[in-house]
Design a protein around this motif. Structure first.
Motif, short mmCIF file in Angstrom:
data_model
loop_
_atom_site.label_atom_id
_atom_site.label_comp_id
_atom_site.label_asym_id
_atom_site.label_seq_id
_atom_site.Cartn_x
_atom_site.Cartn_y
_atom_site.Cartn_z
N TYR A 1 31.96 -45.69 13.00
CA TYR A 1 31.05 -46.61 12.29
C TYR A 1 30.14 -47.37 13.24
CZ TYR A 1 33.53 -45.30 8.13
OH TYR A 1 34.05 -44.55 7.10
N TYR B 1 25.16 -46.49 9.28
CA TYR B 1 25.96 -47.67 8.91
C TYR B 1 25.43 -48.96 9.54
CZ TYR B 1 29.11 -43.73 8.18
OH TYR B 1 29.64 -42.53 7.79
N ASP C 1 24.45 -52.14 7.82
CA ASP C 1 25.53 -52.76 7.04
C ASP C 1 26.24 -53.86 7.83
OD1 ASP C 1 24.98 -50.87 5.14
OD2 ASP C 1 26.75 -49.63 5.53
N TYR D 1 34.45 -54.56 8.18
CA TYR D 1 33.65 -53.48 7.57
C TYR D 1 34.37 -52.13 7.68
CZ TYR D 1 29.77 -50.18 7.02
OH TYR D 1 28.97 -49.14 6.62
N GLU E 1 37.32 -51.97 5.33
CA GLU E 1 36.85 -51.80 3.95
C GLU E 1 36.39 -50.36 3.69
OE1 GLU E 1 37.17 -53.91 1.56
OE2 GLU E 1 36.08 -52.62 0.11
N LYS E 2 35.64 -49.79 4.65
CA LYS E 2 35.11 -48.42 4.47
C LYS E 2 36.21 -47.37 4.45
CE LYS E 2 31.09 -47.18 4.71
NZ LYS E 2 30.09 -46.99 3.60
N THR E 3 37.30 -47.61 5.20
CA THR E 3 38.29 -46.55 5.37
C THR E 3 39.52 -46.71 4.48
OG1 THR E 3 39.21 -47.82 7.21
CG2 THR E 3 37.69 -46.04 7.78
#
Ligand code: 18C
Length: 259
Positions: free
Chosen positions: A92, A98, A101, A247, A250-252
């Protein structure tokens, strides 16, 4: 004590794509990435590092250094985050899709050259801080992984790293626009620790912890008041590391674990 010196160059070459290895930047990439991994792994070593931020597992150290009257304080930060791997962390951080973000200092980001799947060249314009001029940066970014020395068994996860380092681009000469060019060398490194309790069963996110090291040296390139600059990085580095790791979590969280 360790008697043999690890040949980081060889390990970095082994992980690199052919397109990266063939590029004219490669010798520099290999040298800088090896040097960054070596110093990130050294921990705090001998240098006179002073702790300036502590927040839970996150610790940030700096050395006060000035060059030609400009503050270039090196930063070394360590953190530990549950539920993500070193590979996910660096994924990321490296891939441009990304960046908006999580990167709070960004005005614009452009991919100048996608050299390979593991090497990308960027031009970034950062937010202006009054009363200093706005800054921009051109740098290559390389994603790599090396075996974990502390954990040598064959199936143990590698240590992953992304290194960003300034490069001159004829297409983007310094101070060509209205920005002052900054010069940076940065590494984000993640080591995945698997809880022994997970042995013999399917791995869950609860079983993994990522030990993070982030080191940065940023030369502001031109005049910036020292006190403002130190106040800015004291605020921005912790903000970045907290926001970015939150982040990645949250994404994974609902994705299969990528070791
Ligand atoms: O590593 C990080 N990000 C990477 C991907 O973007 C990449 C970029 C690093 C460059 C960061 C330097 C940006 C400085 C620009 C000014 C700051 C704007 C703040 C805006 C506030 C709303 O490797 C994560 C980077 C985390 C943030 C680091 C801040 C470091 C500040 C260092 C000072 C630089 C000079 C600033 C100009 C003078 C200010 C008085």
């Amino acid at each position: 004590a360790q008697t043999t010196q690890t040949n980081w160059g060889e390990l970095i070459r082994a992980a690199a794509t052919n397109a990266s290895l063939k590029h004219t930047y490669w010798p520099e990439i290999e040298r800088v990435v090896a040097e960054q991994i070596r110093s990130a792994r050294m921990g705090l070593g001998k240098g006179a590092w002073q702790l300036f931020v502590e927040d839970g597992e996150m610790k940030m150290y700096r050395r006060e250094v000035e060059e030609d009257g400009l503050v270039v304080d090196p930063l070394k930060a360590t953190h530990q985050v549950k539920g993500i791997t070193g590979r996910e962390l660096c994924h990321y951080f490296f891939y441009p899709e990304y960046r908006y973000d999580w990167e709070g200092t960004l005005e614009t980001m452009n991919v100048v050259d996608k050299i390979a799947e593991d090497t990308i060249v960027f031009h970034q314009i950062h937010k202006r801080i009054w009363p200093a001029a706005q800054r921009d940066a051109t740098f290559w970014s390389h994603l790599t992984h090396v075996p974990d020395e502390e954990n040598k068994s064959e199936d143990s996860p590698h240590i992953w790293a992304t290194v960003n380092s300034s490069v001159e681009l004829p297409s983007h000469p310094p101070n060509g626009g209205k920005q002052v060019r900054i010069y940076l060398t940065i590494i984000l490194m993640g080591q995945t620790i698997i809880s022994p309790a997970a042995k013999g069963r399917e791995l869950k996110r609860d079983d993994i912890t990522c030990k993070i090291t982030y080191c940065a040296v940023v030369n502001p390139g031109g005049w910036a008041p020292s006190s403002v600059l130190r106040a800015v990085y004291k605020r921005e580095y912790p903000k970045f590391l907290k926001r970015f790791t939150a982040y990645v979590i949250e994404k994974t969280k609902n994705l299969p674990i990528k070791l």
